[in-house]
Motif scaffolding. Structure first.
Motif, PDB file in Angstrom:
ATOM      1  N   ASN A  12       1.020  -1.189   0.184  1.00 39.15           N
ATOM      2  CA  ASN A  12       0.115   0.118   0.114  1.00 39.15           C
ATOM      3  C   ASN A  12       0.926   1.289  -0.149  1.00 39.15           C
ATOM      4  O   ASN A  12       2.008   1.019  -0.101  1.00 39.15           O
ATOM      5  CB  ASN A  12      -0.279   0.399   0.714  1.00 39.15           C
ATOM      6  N   LYS A  13       0.228   2.626   0.842  1.00 42.93           N
ATOM      7  CA  LYS A  13       1.849   3.620   0.884  1.00 42.93           C
ATOM      8  C   LYS A  13       1.205   4.072   1.685  1.00 42.93           C
ATOM      9  O   LYS A  13       1.111   5.445   1.868  1.00 42.93           O
ATOM     10  CB  LYS A  13       0.063   4.969  -0.442  1.00 42.93           C
ATOM     11  N   ILE A  14       1.042   3.124   2.279  1.00 43.37           N
ATOM     12  CA  ILE A  14       1.352   3.629   4.326  1.00 43.37           C
ATOM     13  C   ILE A  14       2.212   4.420   4.955  1.00 43.37           C
ATOM     14  O   ILE A  14       3.433   3.877   4.376  1.00 43.37           O
ATOM     15  CB  ILE A  14       0.965   2.471   5.252  1.00 43.37           C
ATOM     16  N   LYS A  15       2.054   5.528   5.058  1.00 45.53           N
ATOM     17  CA  LYS A  15       3.339   5.874   5.461  1.00 45.53           C
ATOM     18  C   LYS A  15       3.760   6.393   7.119  1.00 45.53           C
ATOM     19  O   LYS A  15       4.186   6.137   7.953  1.00 45.53           O
ATOM     20  CB  LYS A  15       3.028   7.385   5.237  1.00 45.53           C
ATOM     21  N   GLU A  16       2.157   5.824   7.592  1.00 46.20           N
ATOM     22  CA  GLU A  16       2.660   5.954   9.414  1.00 46.20           C
ATOM     23  C   GLU A  16       1.581   4.972   9.873  1.00 46.20           C
ATOM     24  O   GLU A  16       0.713   4.774   9.465  1.00 46.20           O
ATOM     25  CB  GLU A  16       2.528   7.729   9.891  1.00 46.20           C
ATOM     26  N   LEU A  29       0.837  -8.785  11.346  1.00 46.78           N
ATOM     27  CA  LEU A  29       0.565  -7.558  10.823  1.00 46.78           C
ATOM     28  C   LEU A  29       1.853  -7.571   9.624  1.00 46.78           C
ATOM     29  O   LEU A  29       3.321  -7.263   9.859  1.00 46.78           O
ATOM     30  CB  LEU A  29       0.341  -7.061  11.746  1.00 46.78           C
ATOM     31  N   ASN A  30       1.338  -8.211   8.958  1.00 45.35           N
ATOM     32  CA  ASN A  30       2.069  -7.220   7.667  1.00 45.35           C
ATOM     33  C   ASN A  30       1.766  -6.430   7.341  1.00 45.35           C
ATOM     34  O   ASN A  30       1.341  -5.865   5.726  1.00 45.35           O
ATOM     35  CB  ASN A  30       1.656  -8.331   6.360  1.00 45.35           C
ATOM     36  N   LEU A  31       3.324  -5.603   6.929  1.00 46.23           N
ATOM     37  CA  LEU A  31       2.922  -3.889   6.972  1.00 46.23           C
ATOM     38  C   LEU A  31       3.960  -3.310   5.661  1.00 46.23           C
ATOM     39  O   LEU A  31       4.838  -2.574   5.163  1.00 46.23           O
ATOM     40  CB  LEU A  31       3.273  -3.207   8.183  1.00 46.23           C
ATOM     41  N   SER A  32       4.761  -4.910   5.348  1.00 46.47           N
ATOM     42  CA  SER A  32       5.570  -4.808   4.017  1.00 46.47           C
ATOM     43  C   SER A  32       5.097  -3.849   3.074  1.00 46.47           C
ATOM     44  O   SER A  32       4.479  -3.947   2.205  1.00 46.47           O
ATOM     45  CB  SER A  32       6.533  -5.849   3.186  1.00 46.47           C
ATOM     46  N   HIS A  33       6.621  -3.524   2.332  1.00 51.15           N
ATOM     47  CA  HIS A  33       6.635  -2.848   0.918  1.00 51.15           C
ATOM     48  C   HIS A  33       5.685  -1.473   1.130  1.00 51.15           C
ATOM     49  O   HIS A  33       4.580  -1.434   0.472  1.00 51.15           O
ATOM     50  CB  HIS A  33       6.016  -3.915   0.087  1.00 51.15           C
ATOM     51  N   ASN A  34       5.540  -0.865   1.827  1.00 46.80           N
ATOM     52  CA  ASN A  34       4.884   0.700   1.959  1.00 46.80           C
ATOM     53  C   ASN A  34       5.902   1.529   1.962  1.00 46.80           C
ATOM     54  O   ASN A  34       6.965   1.539   1.469  1.00 46.80           O
ATOM     55  CB  ASN A  34       4.172   0.328   3.505  1.00 46.80           C
ATOM     56  N   ASN A  35       5.647   3.110   2.190  1.00 43.64           N
ATOM     57  CA  ASN A  35       6.181   4.158   2.670  1.00 43.64           C
ATOM     58  C   ASN A  35       6.366   4.302   4.358  1.00 43.64           C
ATOM     59  O   ASN A  35       6.843   5.531   4.549  1.00 43.64           O
ATOM     60  CB  ASN A  35       5.995   5.269   2.104  1.00 43.64           C
ATOM     61  N   PHE A  51       7.478  -5.377   9.056  1.00 43.37           N
ATOM     62  CA  PHE A  51       8.033  -4.243   8.137  1.00 43.37           C
ATOM     63  C   PHE A  51       8.819  -4.029   6.967  1.00 43.37           C
ATOM     64  O   PHE A  51       9.762  -2.708   7.290  1.00 43.37           O
ATOM     65  CB  PHE A  51       8.129  -3.503   9.632  1.00 43.37           C
ATOM     66  N   SER A  52       9.403  -4.735   6.531  1.00 44.58           N
ATOM     67  CA  SER A  52      10.278  -4.846   5.415  1.00 44.58           C
ATOM     68  C   SER A  52       9.966  -4.835   4.338  1.00 44.58           C
ATOM     69  O   SER A  52       8.662  -4.150   4.179  1.00 44.58           O
ATOM     70  CB  SER A  52      10.168  -6.815   5.142  1.00 44.58           C
ATOM     71  N   PHE A  53      11.264  -3.994   3.557  1.00 48.64           N
ATOM     72  CA  PHE A  53      10.899  -2.861   2.053  1.00 48.64           C
ATOM     73  C   PHE A  53       9.853  -1.453   2.626  1.00 48.64           C
ATOM     74  O   PHE A  53       8.893  -1.360   2.125  1.00 48.64           O
ATOM     75  CB  PHE A  53      10.108  -3.572   1.092  1.00 48.64           C
ATOM     76  N   ASN A  54      10.743  -0.659   3.253  1.00 45.07           N
ATOM     77  CA  ASN A  54       9.712   0.268   4.515  1.00 45.07           C
ATOM     78  C   ASN A  54      10.826   1.464   4.166  1.00 45.07           C
ATOM     79  O   ASN A  54      11.566   0.824   3.490  1.00 45.07           O
ATOM     80  CB  ASN A  54       9.287   0.044   5.589  1.00 45.07           C
ATOM     81  N   ASN A  55      10.999   2.611   4.765  1.00 48.45           N
ATOM     82  CA  ASN A  55      12.022   3.516   4.999  1.00 48.45           C
ATOM     83  C   ASN A  55      12.548   3.651   6.079  1.00 48.45           C
ATOM     84  O   ASN A  55      12.334   4.613   6.907  1.00 48.45           O
ATOM     85  CB  ASN A  55      11.494   4.388   4.353  1.00 48.45           C
ATOM     86  N   LEU A  56      12.237   2.524   7.271  1.00 50.12           N
ATOM     87  CA  LEU A  56      12.525   2.963   8.588  1.00 50.12           C
ATOM     88  C   LEU A  56      14.001   3.328   8.976  1.00 50.12           C
ATOM     89  O   LEU A  56      14.883   2.265   8.165  1.00 50.12           O
ATOM     90  CB  LEU A  56      12.034   1.909   9.472  1.00 50.12           C
ATOM     91  N   TYR A  73      16.275   1.804   6.505  1.00 52.00           N
ATOM     92  CA  TYR A  73      17.159   2.036   6.026  1.00 52.00           C
ATOM     93  C   TYR A  73      17.819   2.647   8.048  1.00 52.00           C
ATOM     94  O   TYR A  73      18.441   3.561   8.432  1.00 52.00           O
ATOM     95  CB  TYR A  73      16.538   3.603   6.048  1.00 52.00           C
ATOM     96  N   LEU A  74      17.517   1.413   8.350  1.00 46.26           N
ATOM     97  CA  LEU A  74      17.947   1.320  10.341  1.00 46.26           C
ATOM     98  C   LEU A  74      19.146   1.451  10.140  1.00 46.26           C
ATOM     99  O   LEU A  74      19.840   0.639   9.487  1.00 46.26           O
ATOM    100  CB  LEU A  74      16.826  -0.241  10.194  1.00 46.26           C
ATOM    101  N   LYS A  75      18.868   2.254  11.527  1.00 46.28           N
ATOM    102  CA  LYS A  75      20.259   3.062  11.456  1.00 46.28           C
ATOM    103  C   LYS A  75      20.289   2.607  12.955  1.00 46.28           C
ATOM    104  O   LYS A  75      21.391   2.512  14.136  1.00 46.28           O
ATOM    105  CB  LYS A  75      20.896   3.921  11.548  1.00 46.28           C
TER     106      LYS A  75
END
Length: 109
Positions: A12-16, A29-35, A51-56, A73-75
């Motif tokens: 989807n295009k979930i940001k938050e 809960l699968n939230l993969s491939h979102n934003n 939470f894979s393939f997001n922008n965390l 992008y986990l640091k």
């Protein structure tokens, strides 16, 4: 949502995301491939959280058995408490620089 156990919101295009509205008996809960880029705080016990393939950039851990955080992008990773239940965590393809933040996880002790 009282009996809901599996929820797939991937691609989807979930940001938050806010966990305050999710049922406590949710197993997957699968939230993969979102934003998703915000710091999700897992306050409910979910067996598998993807939470894979997001922008965390960073994440705060709480109760979960399986945690998929690959391809973000986990640091940094912060622990809210010692995660006694964590059995599997995928962190591949992130930007982690040290293991200092993992001290509160059981399997490193």
């Amino acid at each position: 949502f009282g009996l809901l156990e599996y929820l797939d919101l991937s691609y989807n295009k979930i940001k938050e995301i806010s966990f305050s509205n999710f049922p406590y008996n949710l197993k997957l809960l699968n939230l993969s491939h979102n934003n998703i880029f915000t710091n999700p705080v897992f306050i409910v016990k979910i067996h598998t959280l993807d939470f894979s393939f997001n922008n965390l950039i960073s994440v705060k851990l709480s109760y979960t058995d399986n945690l998929l955080l690959n391809n973000n992008y986990l640091k940094e990773i912060f622990c809210l408490n010692e995660n006694q239940n964590l059995k599997f965590m995928n962190l591949n393809n992130n930007k982690l620089q040290a293991f200092e933040n993992f001290r509160c996880l059981n399997f490193f002790i």
